[in-house]
Design an enzyme around this catalytic site. Structure first.
Site, short mmCIF file in Angstrom:
data_model
loop_
_atom_site.label_atom_id
_atom_site.label_comp_id
_atom_site.label_asym_id
_atom_site.label_seq_id
_atom_site.Cartn_x
_atom_site.Cartn_y
_atom_site.Cartn_z
N GLU A 144 -10.44 3.96 3.60
CA GLU A 144 -9.60 4.78 2.73
C GLU A 144 -9.99 4.48 1.29
OE1 GLU A 144 -5.43 4.18 3.67
OE2 GLU A 144 -5.52 5.70 5.26
N ARG A 201 1.10 15.32 12.88
CA ARG A 201 2.28 16.11 13.28
C ARG A 201 1.83 17.57 13.39
NH1 ARG A 201 4.05 12.01 10.15
NH2 ARG A 201 3.63 13.13 8.24
N ARG A 204 -7.61 4.17 13.12
CA ARG A 204 -6.77 5.36 13.33
C ARG A 204 -6.15 5.41 14.71
NH1 ARG A 204 -5.80 6.26 8.23
NH2 ARG A 204 -7.69 6.71 7.03
N TYR A 221 1.19 5.72 -0.40
CA TYR A 221 0.76 6.92 0.34
C TYR A 221 1.01 8.08 -0.62
CZ TYR A 221 0.74 9.92 4.63
OH TYR A 221 0.47 10.83 5.61
N THR A 240 -4.52 6.79 -0.27
CA THR A 240 -5.83 7.44 -0.20
C THR A 240 -5.94 8.60 -1.18
OG1 THR A 240 -5.89 6.87 2.12
CG2 THR A 240 -7.48 8.51 1.39
N GLN A 298 -3.34 2.97 14.71
CA GLN A 298 -2.31 3.53 13.83
C GLN A 298 -1.51 4.63 14.53
OE1 GLN A 298 -3.98 5.12 10.21
NE2 GLN A 298 -2.03 5.75 9.35
N GLU A 348 -10.07 12.55 7.56
CA GLU A 348 -9.95 13.88 6.95
C GLU A 348 -11.31 14.59 6.90
OE1 GLU A 348 -7.21 13.55 3.26
OE2 GLU A 348 -7.85 11.54 3.80
N GLU A 391 -9.22 4.16 -2.34
CA GLU A 391 -8.02 3.96 -3.15
C GLU A 391 -8.36 3.21 -4.43
OE1 GLU A 391 -4.53 2.50 -1.11
OE2 GLU A 391 -5.20 3.27 0.84
N ASP A 414 -8.95 0.52 1.89
CA ASP A 414 -7.91 0.13 2.85
C ASP A 414 -8.41 0.51 4.25
OD1 ASP A 414 -5.49 -0.50 4.06
OD2 ASP A 414 -4.62 1.46 3.64
N THR A 452 -8.87 -5.48 3.63
CA THR A 452 -8.71 -4.57 2.50
C THR A 452 -9.73 -5.07 1.48
OG1 THR A 452 -6.34 -4.43 2.96
CG2 THR A 452 -7.07 -3.69 0.78
N HIS A 458 -4.07 13.98 0.77
CA HIS A 458 -4.21 13.07 1.92
C HIS A 458 -2.97 13.14 2.82
CE1 HIS A 458 -5.14 9.51 4.28
NE2 HIS A 458 -3.98 9.00 3.96
N LYS A 479 -3.81 -1.64 9.75
CA LYS A 479 -4.20 -1.84 8.35
C LYS A 479 -4.37 -3.32 8.02
CE LYS A 479 -3.17 2.55 7.10
NZ LYS A 479 -3.97 3.44 6.26
N ASP A 528 0.84 -1.19 0.00
CA ASP A 528 0.00 0.00 0.00
C ASP A 528 0.88 1.24 0.00
OD1 ASP A 528 -2.48 1.30 -0.02
OD2 ASP A 528 -2.39 1.64 2.13
N TYR A 537 2.52 3.64 14.84
CA TYR A 537 3.17 3.85 13.55
C TYR A 537 4.62 4.33 13.61
CZ TYR A 537 3.07 8.99 13.06
OH TYR A 537 3.30 10.32 13.18
MN MN Z 1 -3.94 3.21 2.54
#
Ligand code: MN
Length: 419
Positions: free
Chosen positions: A198, A141, A234, A127, A346, A237, A360, A200, A230, A254, A132, A250, A125, A241
């Site tokens: 997600e 962050r 959250r 990014y 995404t 994650q 989001e 995708e 996906d 899927t 996104h 994840k 997968d 992560y």
């Molecule tokens: Mn993804």
């Protein structure tokens, strides 16, 4: 390119996903029968396994459609994929002189059950959607450091789990996992409270690589595309992560749409990736347009209620194409195999209602969505169904992907030894 007319009348409708121009590959079954390979045409499925069995469709010396997956057809390579398309066009075109021979092998999509269209070899997968990556980076962050330093230079990805990939219609159980609720001193183990989708696209690799491949060569290795959800926890994650990226967040499921739309059907809709903000290293440069203009939407339906479309965007928003991702994947010498699946990352657009995840859309839960039913959502509730749809709009026809649908069911009870 105009609509190619078929003697299957439902295939000539301007709003069918499956006109003669499309001819996507799937695996279906009827009642108690075994799954077999089929090609969608209008509201019908052409049973290509049966056509091969009776000798009307022959792609190789040995049968390749006598198994309930398309991997053996992919193994034959791009020339055979092109030959398959020519044969199918000949069978189904208006005025075809083999209509009476082919017609007995059409079955209605209604009442057919769809299965995984191919055996997933491995799943990666990416990014690669800039909106996104910027949105998530702003939340996880801060907005000044939203895009990591490498983002404009590398299509960032992680190795996912082939075992997580399921076909549209499969229920998805809310995951359990280790997470750290806001204000909590340490982590707890329990059901994800921030379960998300997600939006995708998935690229299906149809040809194995030998060593490093160029972007144009990678493009020829892609058999086709599916819609891909996906599913992402959250809260799991956010806690897990650092520093190696997502892992259990994840790995629950899927979901892919059941029809692989072959690249040939998408050719009229090629479009370039957006302008580069910094030049790419030569091995990642594209010689021509490698994305596709695919209109995408996401709908959410609470249990027993009508759906609301909560996002509309386009695959053309991606910063990197699947060909660039595949070329990058081989750059270390990593072997790519027939049946490898590449998630695009995404797909979010620049405005709020074009965002490709609830994280989001609700901005981390700070701005819940109100659905047409009056229900509010920041993340997925038990019983919610998420449906992805996508199509390329042609002149009087569309190349559609069918639906990528999944219902989220309540988490398993926590076993005593995990309390
Ligand atoms: Mn993804």
């Amino acid at each position: 390119m105009p609509l190619m007319r078929s003697w299957v009348q439902s295939a000539n409708s301007p709003d069918t996903d499956f006109p003669l121009n499309n001819l996507p590959c799937g695996v279906f079954s009827r009642k108690d029968e075994d799954p077999r390979c089929g090609v969608a045409i209008g509201d019908m499925i052409l049973d290509v396994s049966a056509l091969e069995e009776v000798g009307l469709l022959r792609l190789a010396d040995e049968p390749v459609l006598d198994v309930p997956f398309w991997n053996e057809v992919m193994e034959l390579g791009p020339d055979a994929w092109a030959r398959l398309r020519i044969l199918l066009l000949g069978f189904l075109t208006e005025g075809s002189d083999v209509k009476s021979q082919v017609e007995p092998y059409l079955v209605p999509q209604a009442g057919s059950r769809m299965h995984m269209p191919f055996l997933v070899s491995e799943y990666t997968d990416f990014y690669a959607g800039k909106h996104h990556a910027f949105n998530v980076g702003s939340m996880f962050r801060d907005p000044d450091n939203a895009l990591p330093a490498n983002w404009l230079h590398i299509p960032i990805g992680y190795n996912g789990r082939a075992s997580s990939v399921v076909v549209s219609g499969t229920d998805v159980r809310r995951p359990l996992g280790q997470l750290k609720p806001p204000g909590s001193e340490g982590p707890v183990f329990g059901a994800s409270q921030r379960f998300d989708f997600e939006l995708e696209m998935g690229a299906v690799v149809g040809k194995a690589s030998e060593g490093m491949v160029s972007v144009p060569e990678a493009d020829t290795m892609i058999f086709g595309y599916v819609l891909l959800n996906d599913w992402s926890a959250r809260d799991i994650q956010a806690w897990e992560y650092v520093p190696l990226g997502p892992f259990q967040a994840k790995a629950t499921a899927t979901t892919i749409s059941p029809w692989i739309v072959m690249k040939a059907a998408l050719e009229p809709f090629r479009t370039p990736t957006p302008a580069r903000e910094v030049p790419l290293l030569p091995y990642l440069r594209e010689p021509g347009p490698m994305l596709y203009d695919i209109a995408l939407e996401v709908a959410l339906a609470p249990e027993g209620k009508a759906e609301t479309v909560i996002s509309r965007t386009s695959y053309a928003e991606m910063y990197y194409s699947a060909a660039q991702q595949l070329a990058h994947h081989t750059s270390s010498g990593c072997a790519m195999n027939v049946g490898d699946l590449l998630g695009s990352g995404t797909i979010s657009g620049p405005v709020r209602d074009s965002r490709g995840s609830l994280l989001e859309l609700s901005w981390g839960g700070k701005e819940p969505l109100t659905l047409a039913t009056g229900d509010e959502r920041s993340f997925i509730a038990d019983g919610d169904t998420i449906v992805l749809r996508g199509h390329c709009q042609g002149d009087g026809y569309r190349i559609g992907f069918g639906e990528c649908r999944g219902k989220v069911v309540a988490a398993a009870t926590l076993p005593d030894w995990a309390r």
